[in-house]
Structures are given as C-alpha cells and as structure tokens.
Design a protein around this motif. Structure first.
Motif, PDB file in Angstrom:
ATOM      1  N   SER A  41       0.740  -1.244  -0.085  1.00 16.55           N
ATOM      2  CA  SER A  41      -0.388  -0.166   0.009  1.00 16.55           C
ATOM      3  C   SER A  41       1.063   1.294  -0.082  1.00 16.55           C
ATOM      4  O   SER A  41       1.918   1.004  -0.072  1.00 16.55           O
ATOM      5  N   GLY A  42       0.268   2.452   0.153  1.00 14.48           N
ATOM      6  CA  GLY A  42       1.086   3.563   0.456  1.00 14.48           C
ATOM      7  C   GLY A  42       1.743   4.018  -0.942  1.00 14.48           C
ATOM      8  O   GLY A  42       2.693   4.812  -0.692  1.00 14.48           O
ATOM      9  N   GLY A  43       1.409   3.721  -2.021  1.00 12.23           N
ATOM     10  CA  GLY A  43       1.776   4.064  -3.244  1.00 12.23           C
ATOM     11  C   GLY A  43       3.324   3.455  -3.685  1.00 12.23           C
ATOM     12  O   GLY A  43       3.928   3.914  -4.467  1.00 12.23           O
ATOM     13  N   LEU A  44       3.726   2.509  -2.781  1.00 15.57           N
ATOM     14  CA  LEU A  44       4.801   1.650  -2.943  1.00 15.57           C
ATOM     15  C   LEU A  44       4.790   0.846  -4.158  1.00 15.57           C
ATOM     16  O   LEU A  44       3.887   0.589  -4.885  1.00 15.57           O
ATOM     17  N   ILE A  45       6.068   0.801  -4.715  1.00 15.19           N
ATOM     18  CA  ILE A  45       6.279  -0.162  -6.193  1.00 15.19           C
ATOM     19  C   ILE A  45       6.760  -1.326  -6.077  1.00 15.19           C
ATOM     20  O   ILE A  45       7.476  -1.613  -5.063  1.00 15.19           O
ATOM     21  N   ILE A  46       6.435  -2.278  -7.099  1.00 19.45           N
ATOM     22  CA  ILE A  46       7.104  -3.490  -7.438  1.00 19.45           C
ATOM     23  C   ILE A  46       7.653  -3.341  -8.410  1.00 19.45           C
ATOM     24  O   ILE A  46       7.385  -2.996  -9.777  1.00 19.45           O
ATOM     25  N   LYS A  47       9.177  -3.801  -8.497  1.00 16.91           N
ATOM     26  CA  LYS A  47      10.017  -3.736  -9.870  1.00 16.91           C
ATOM     27  C   LYS A  47      10.810  -5.129  -9.899  1.00 16.91           C
ATOM     28  O   LYS A  47      10.756  -5.905  -8.911  1.00 16.91           O
ATOM     29  N   ALA A  48      11.112  -5.463 -11.019  1.00 15.78           N
ATOM     30  CA  ALA A  48      11.887  -6.671 -11.207  1.00 15.78           C
ATOM     31  C   ALA A  48      12.839  -6.550 -12.180  1.00 15.78           C
ATOM     32  O   ALA A  48      12.857  -5.900 -13.017  1.00 15.78           O
ATOM     33  N   PHE A  49      13.818  -7.617 -12.090  1.00 16.93           N
ATOM     34  CA  PHE A  49      14.852  -7.624 -13.034  1.00 16.93           C
ATOM     35  C   PHE A  49      15.412  -9.060 -12.925  1.00 16.93           C
ATOM     36  O   PHE A  49      15.486 -10.081 -11.979  1.00 16.93           O
ATOM     37  N   ALA A  50      15.862  -9.621 -14.157  1.00 16.78           N
ATOM     38  CA  ALA A  50      16.624 -10.843 -14.168  1.00 16.78           C
ATOM     39  C   ALA A  50      17.913 -10.815 -14.512  1.00 16.78           C
ATOM     40  O   ALA A  50      18.398 -10.155 -15.152  1.00 16.78           O
ATOM     41  N   GLY A  51      18.585 -12.049 -14.122  1.00 19.41           N
ATOM     42  CA  GLY A  51      19.871 -12.172 -14.385  1.00 19.41           C
ATOM     43  C   GLY A  51      20.374 -12.151 -15.913  1.00 19.41           C
ATOM     44  O   GLY A  51      21.370 -12.050 -16.203  1.00 19.41           O
ATOM     45  N   THR A  52      19.394 -12.433 -16.937  1.00 20.73           N
ATOM     46  CA  THR A  52      19.638 -12.669 -18.158  1.00 20.73           C
ATOM     47  C   THR A  52      18.407 -11.812 -18.599  1.00 20.73           C
ATOM     48  O   THR A  52      17.119 -12.118 -18.487  1.00 20.73           O
ATOM     49  N   ALA A  53      18.556 -10.688 -19.390  1.00 15.56           N
ATOM     50  CA  ALA A  53      17.482  -9.816 -19.996  1.00 15.56           C
ATOM     51  C   ALA A  53      16.671 -10.423 -20.949  1.00 15.56           C
ATOM     52  O   ALA A  53      17.170 -11.358 -21.716  1.00 15.56           O
ATOM     53  N   ASN A  54      15.440 -10.045 -20.941  1.00 14.84           N
ATOM     54  CA  ASN A  54      14.447 -10.259 -21.852  1.00 14.84           C
ATOM     55  C   ASN A  54      13.990 -11.846 -22.118  1.00 14.84           C
ATOM     56  O   ASN A  54      13.769 -12.564 -22.837  1.00 14.84           O
ATOM     57  N   LYS A  55      14.234 -12.426 -20.719  1.00  9.36           N
ATOM     58  CA  LYS A  55      14.060 -13.938 -20.898  1.00  9.36           C
ATOM     59  C   LYS A  55      12.859 -14.490 -19.970  1.00  9.36           C
ATOM     60  O   LYS A  55      12.161 -15.363 -20.167  1.00  9.36           O
ATOM     61  N   ILE A  56      12.550 -13.668 -19.017  1.00  5.31           N
ATOM     62  CA  ILE A  56      11.471 -14.130 -18.031  1.00  5.31           C
ATOM     63  C   ILE A  56      10.209 -13.159 -18.339  1.00  5.31           C
ATOM     64  O   ILE A  56      10.407 -12.099 -18.537  1.00  5.31           O
ATOM     65  N   SER A  57       9.139 -13.776 -18.457  1.00  6.53           N
ATOM     66  CA  SER A  57       7.802 -13.217 -18.447  1.00  6.53           C
ATOM     67  C   SER A  57       6.966 -13.116 -17.258  1.00  6.53           C
ATOM     68  O   SER A  57       6.939 -14.151 -16.517  1.00  6.53           O
ATOM     69  N   LEU A  58       6.631 -12.142 -16.566  1.00  5.96           N
ATOM     70  CA  LEU A  58       5.880 -11.904 -15.554  1.00  5.96           C
ATOM     71  C   LEU A  58       4.379 -11.804 -15.821  1.00  5.96           C
ATOM     72  O   LEU A  58       3.979 -10.760 -16.752  1.00  5.96           O
ATOM     73  N   PHE A  59       3.412 -12.295 -15.123  1.00  9.07           N
ATOM     74  CA  PHE A  59       1.974 -11.984 -15.148  1.00  9.07           C
ATOM     75  C   PHE A  59       1.169 -12.376 -13.849  1.00  9.07           C
ATOM     76  O   PHE A  59       1.843 -12.761 -13.018  1.00  9.07           O
ATOM     77  N   GLY A  60       0.259 -11.608 -13.809  1.00 10.88           N
ATOM     78  CA  GLY A  60      -0.552 -11.894 -12.377  1.00 10.88           C
ATOM     79  C   GLY A  60      -1.871 -10.847 -12.441  1.00 10.88           C
ATOM     80  O   GLY A  60      -2.210 -10.431 -13.183  1.00 10.88           O
ATOM     81  N   TYR A  61      -2.100 -10.902 -11.028  1.00 12.29           N
ATOM     82  CA  TYR A  61      -3.211  -9.940 -10.656  1.00 12.29           C
ATOM     83  C   TYR A  61      -3.166  -9.425  -9.438  1.00 12.29           C
ATOM     84  O   TYR A  61      -2.222  -9.777  -8.448  1.00 12.29           O
ATOM     85  N   VAL A  62      -3.982  -8.202  -9.151  1.00 11.85           N
ATOM     86  CA  VAL A  62      -3.908  -7.459  -7.845  1.00 11.85           C
ATOM     87  C   VAL A  62      -5.462  -7.577  -7.370  1.00 11.85           C
ATOM     88  O   VAL A  62      -6.236  -7.167  -8.215  1.00 11.85           O
ATOM     89  N   ASN A  63      -5.533  -7.891  -5.970  1.00 12.86           N
ATOM     90  CA  ASN A  63      -6.916  -7.767  -5.341  1.00 12.86           C
ATOM     91  C   ASN A  63      -6.774  -6.498  -4.567  1.00 12.86           C
ATOM     92  O   ASN A  63      -5.990  -6.330  -3.746  1.00 12.86           O
ATOM     93  N   ARG A  64      -7.391  -5.435  -4.837  1.00  7.43           N
ATOM     94  CA  ARG A  64      -7.398  -4.283  -4.046  1.00  7.43           C
ATOM     95  C   ARG A  64      -8.541  -4.358  -2.947  1.00  7.43           C
ATOM     96  O   ARG A  64      -9.614  -4.685  -3.332  1.00  7.43           O
ATOM     97  N   MET A  65      -7.956  -4.309  -1.731  1.00  9.70           N
ATOM     98  CA  MET A  65      -9.100  -4.622  -0.445  1.00  9.70           C
ATOM     99  C   MET A  65      -9.023  -3.392   0.288  1.00  9.70           C
ATOM    100  O   MET A  65      -8.054  -2.612   0.688  1.00  9.70           O
ATOM    101  N   ASP A  66     -10.519  -3.002   0.359  1.00 15.12           N
ATOM    102  CA  ASP A  66     -10.775  -1.901   1.431  1.00 15.12           C
ATOM    103  C   ASP A  66     -10.955  -2.241   2.705  1.00 15.12           C
ATOM    104  O   ASP A  66     -11.831  -3.297   2.986  1.00 15.12           O
ATOM    105  N   TYR A  67     -10.273  -1.794   3.742  1.00 15.03           N
ATOM    106  CA  TYR A  67     -10.275  -1.968   5.145  1.00 15.03           C
ATOM    107  C   TYR A  67     -10.613  -0.758   5.757  1.00 15.03           C
ATOM    108  O   TYR A  67     -10.603   0.201   5.789  1.00 15.03           O
TER     109      TYR A  67
END
Length: 89
Positions: free
Chosen positions: A63-89
């Motif tokens: 939360s709080g506007g923080l970010i997720i970044k990623a990098f791999a040991g070999t460029a352009n070889k890993i594909s990332l995918f997924g989803y986010v559940n936004r939860m209201d508390y």
C-alpha cells in the motif's frame, strides 16, 4: 528494474499475485524489489527453473503508493504475469 505495479495511495491495500515464466533451457535468477530497494527485507530473489512457470509473489500485500520492480539475471528471458486484489479495510 522494470516497473511491475504501483500500489494504491489511499487506505486500501493491494494483494499482489505474480508468476514468472522462463521458456529458456537454463534456470534464471529473478529479483523482485517489493516496496523498496534498500533492505534485504525488501527483495525477493528466486531461481526460475528452465521451461517452467512459477509463483514468485504469493499474495503479498502492499500500500502507500509503493512499487514493485523486477529484473532478471538474463535480460528479456522471463515473462511476468498476475493480478492484484484491491482490498478496502
């Protein structure tokens, strides 16, 4: 690293699910910077096996506007995918 997600800035929380796919014939190290880059607690480091798809972020919360970044040991070889559940508390 590549920007993967920017969390909500309000009082909500983002539950993040990310998979990594490696279509190469050898394993590749993947680093995910989760909310920060300065501490060991802010990173996830995993080896993505050859010809596999693996869960690398199992519903971690951000939360709080923080970010997720990623990098791999070999460029352009890993594909990332997924989803986010936004939860209201």
């Amino acid at each position: 690293g590549y920007l993967i997600h920017t969390a909500t800035t309000g009082s909500d929380f983002d539950e993040c699910w990310i998979w990594a796919s490696n279509a190469e014939t050898s394993a590749i190290i993947l680093t995910i910077e989760f909310g920060g880059t300065t501490g060991v607690d802010d990173t996830i480091v995993t080896t993505v096996a050859a010809s596999s798809t693996e869960l690398v972020c199992p519903g971690l919360v951000l939360s709080g506007g923080l970010i997720i970044k990623a990098f791999a040991g070999t460029a352009n070889k890993i594909s990332l995918f997924g989803y986010v559940n936004r939860m209201d508390y």
